[in-house]
Design an enzyme around this catalytic site. Structure first.
Site, PDB file in Angstrom:
ATOM      1  N   HIS A 239       0.739  -1.295   0.120  1.00  0.00           N
ATOM      2  CA  HIS A 239      -0.071   0.024   0.011  1.00  0.00           C
ATOM      3  C   HIS A 239       0.868   1.340  -0.041  1.00  0.00           C
ATOM      4  CE1 HIS A 239      -3.497  -2.542   0.796  1.00  0.00           C
ATOM      5  NE2 HIS A 239      -2.884  -3.239   1.866  1.00  0.00           N
ATOM      6  N   ARG A 301      -2.140  18.256   2.090  1.00  0.00           N
ATOM      7  CA  ARG A 301      -0.761  18.742   1.932  1.00  0.00           C
ATOM      8  C   ARG A 301      -0.087  18.559   0.630  1.00  0.00           C
ATOM      9  NH1 ARG A 301       1.303  13.783   1.571  1.00  0.00           N
ATOM     10  NH2 ARG A 301       0.369  11.881   2.606  1.00  0.00           N
TER      11      ARG A 301
END
Length: 648
Positions: A239, A301
């Site tokens: 992942h 972000r």
């Protein structure tokens, strides 16, 4: 909002992103201030900044995660704004609040937006009300294992357990059936607690043949919002993203429009300001479709992979961040944005693909990063720097841009072939194999691609034995003393009588090995392995205890044998389980006297916020447990000793 020119910035981060922010800030004429831990005193980002301040010891919890110390450095230095980079404090709303209270501009979204998107369960509920599709699953507050197991069964396997406060693949586990759910849940919760201080998870349906496609969004304080198209981040392992590209292969215009609209709506739903990324999971079985993608999360972000968006749009996203933080409007509207060519980014890590991609630490004894047309490299290290166990082991990001996807991938593969790293093991050869993989090049891939093809992608080079022979020759030259002018020079094998032969014991990647040495009329011949030509790219580097051979993106360590490297206390016991890297022993699952079987989990080591299970190499009995849970362990430290059935 009034416009205010920002003249100085403190970068509350380290490594390549700190260096990346510094370069744009200096181009804009801003004074740059770095912070560093004691382990980073001599780091590149410290050298690049106009000034730097130490904020604590090496562990991130005592330095880069200390809001008070970072704000103290900002006050002392007179910083007008703080750029958080990514990771560390970048998605901590309390940090954004603390900056505001201190009168320092936070180069990022408002704390309210970070809070709204920071917890995956709440974020999914929020964007669903804005009409954004979400993945089916359980996103509620109940966390007892039996209840979550029941929810997983109701959703239908396979399912994905995901940390509510997570990111970067941490606290995430795919579960194929009910028999593995309890162990996966406990591991995900433990990893989430260690990484984010929050063990809560959600459970979602695992989308078959998933494509991970994300949209770069940007909003200003004047109500303007745009998206800068998509990135495909489907090449993942555990992942975690490995190779990212923009635009997404096979992306129809109607899907790009629908996905971009959904991303902008998600950002507007929380009053977003600044750079953000809305991540979607798409069902890739029948190609990308307007009704075949779902919201996963929003990263509030700048992303690691932002350079590929910069490459295809021609815009500097860090510059946009500074301008928006200064109160300026976005420099262009949606109609003013377009895609130019194709870009792809590979993450060069200090890790060992031959041993489960375990993090690899140590000094960078040599480092040559590629240059060339269409190539960009973002790095935070130099030759001589040390990769430590305290932080993410990224060495560099290699970005290639071309007129077409094929050209970009060709340039990336070529750049990786020119990359040389000595010291820690790296994934250079693995990345190059990915860039050249036929199915990936032809668009037949999803997030399971690497796992399915891992054997081929990490297969040893057919020229490995030839590389080892080159290393043996270097080892002989290094270890054999010579006497100038003497006929008894051992290096050329001179002796009275027939040509000399001998057996050379050596250590190959930590394991004992032997080679044959034959001195004949043409000099030294090394007999080892199968015959064949040497690799086209081969470099031998002197190391502390031997030599490092660098060939085709792989590193092979050779050294003379150490006659004292015998564990006399356990010489009759067949299974010594050692720490594979520096880290923290988070769990010991056996006790002396326990019977174990091959492959059984014995302990769990956590390094760089990721867990690594240690398993039994054979059937046997636990003879000794030499460490306790919670203890910091060094690479190679003996943790558990087994008396195996073979040894018995």
């Amino acid at each position: 909002m009034t416009t205010r020119r920002l003249a100085s910035v403190l970068i509350a981060n380290r490594g390549e992103i700190a260096c990346r922010v510094i370069r744009t800030a200096r181009r804009l004429g801003m004074r740059t201030i770095a912070v560093y831990s004691e382990a980073d005193r001599d780091a590149l980002h410290v050298a690049l900044a106009d000034e730097a301040h130490c904020i604590g010891p090496a562990p991130a919890a005592d330095s880069y995660l200390r809001i008070d110390r970072i704000l103290d450095a900002a006050r002392v230095s007179g910083a007008e704004c703080i750029h958080p980079g990514y990771g560390f404090l970048s998605e901590r709303p309390d940090f954004a609040d603390a900056c505001a209270e201190a009168g320092i501009v936070f180069v990022g979204p408002p704390a309210s937006a970070i809070r709204a998107m920071g917890l995956k369960d709440a974020a999914k509920a929020l964007v669903a009300t804005a009409g954004v599709p979400v993945v089916p699953g359980y996103h509620g507050a109940r966390q007892d294992p039996d209840f979550l197991a029941a929810e997983a069964a109701a959703i239908g396997y396979p399912v994905l357990i995901k940390a509510v406060a997570g990111g970067g693949g941490k606290g995430m586990r795919r579960v194929e059936g009910p028999e593995g759910f309890a162990d996966a849940l406990a591991s995900a919760q433990r990893e989430a607690q260690n990484a984010f201080g929050d063990p809560r998870v959600l459970v979602e349906k695992y989308v078959l043949s998933p494509r991970h496609v994300e949209i770069q969004v940007f909003c200003d304080a004047h109500g303007n919002a745009v998206h800068l198209f998509e990135r495909d981040c489907s090449l993942q392992r555990r992942h975690q993203k490995v190779i990212e590209e923009a635009p997404a292969p096979g992306m129809p215009d109607e899907v790009r429009t629908a996905m971009g609209r959904a991303a902008v709506e998600a950002a507007k739903a929380v009053g977003y300001v600044g750079a953000g990324t809305v991540e979607f999971i798409a069902d890739g079985r029948e190609g990308l479709r307007p009704d075949g993608f779902w919201f996963m999360e929003m990263n509030t972000r700048l992303q690691v992979e932002h350079p590929v968006t910069e490459a295809i749009t021609g815009h500097d996203l860090v510059e946009w961040q500074f301008r928006v933080a200064s109160g300026e409007a976005l420099p262009v509207d949606q109609a003013g944005l377009s895609i130019h060519g194709h870009a792809v980014e590979a993450r060069l890590y200090a890790e060992d693909p031959d041993h489960g991609f375990l993090p690899s630490t140590g000094p960078l004894r040599a480092l040559t990063l590629p240059e060339g047309e269409g190539i960009r490299v973002d790095t935070g290290v130099r030759a001589g720097d040390r990769v430590t166990p305290f932080y993410d082991p990224m060495i560099a990001k290699v970005i290639a841009h071309g007129a077409t996807r094929d050209e970009a991938l060709d340039r990336l593969a070529g750049a990786l072939g020119r990359t040389l790293v000595a010291g820690p093991k790296t994934n250079v050869a693995f990345l190059k194999a990915l860039a050249e993989a036929k199915d990936f090049r032809e668009g037949r891939f999803d997030t399971g691609f690497i796992d399915r093809d891992l054997g081929a992608l990490t297969a040893p080079s057919p020229r490995r034995d030839a590389a080892i022979r080159a290393g043996i020759r270097a080892l002989v030259a290094r270890e054999t003393p010579t006497t100038a002018g003497s006929p008894w020079d051992a290096a050329d094998g001179f002796q009275l009588g027939e040509a000399r032969r001998q057996t050379l014991p050596f250590v190959l990647e930590g394991e004992p090995a032997e080679a044959g040495l034959h001195w004949g009329a043409t000099g030294l011949t090394v007999e080892y392995g199968t015959d064949g030509p040497e690799p086209a790219s081969l470099t031998v580097i002197e190391a502390a205890s031997g030599v490092l051979v660098l060939a085709e993106g792989r590193q092979i360590a050779l050294s003379p044998p150490d006659p004292f490297a015998v564990d006399l206390d356990h010489i009759d016991q067949g299974g010594t389980i050692k720490a594979p890297m520096h880290g923290r022993l988070v769990a010991v699952l056996v006790a002396p006297g326990d019977r174990v079987v091959r492959g059984q989990r014995l302990a769990v080591v956590e390094a760089m916020k990721m867990e690594h299970a240690l398993t039994a190499p054979a059937d046997g009995t636990v003879a000794e447990v030499a460490a306790e849970a919670g203890q910091q362990v060094a690479e190679g430290a003996r943790l558990i000793t087994l008396t195996t059935e073979d040894a018995a």
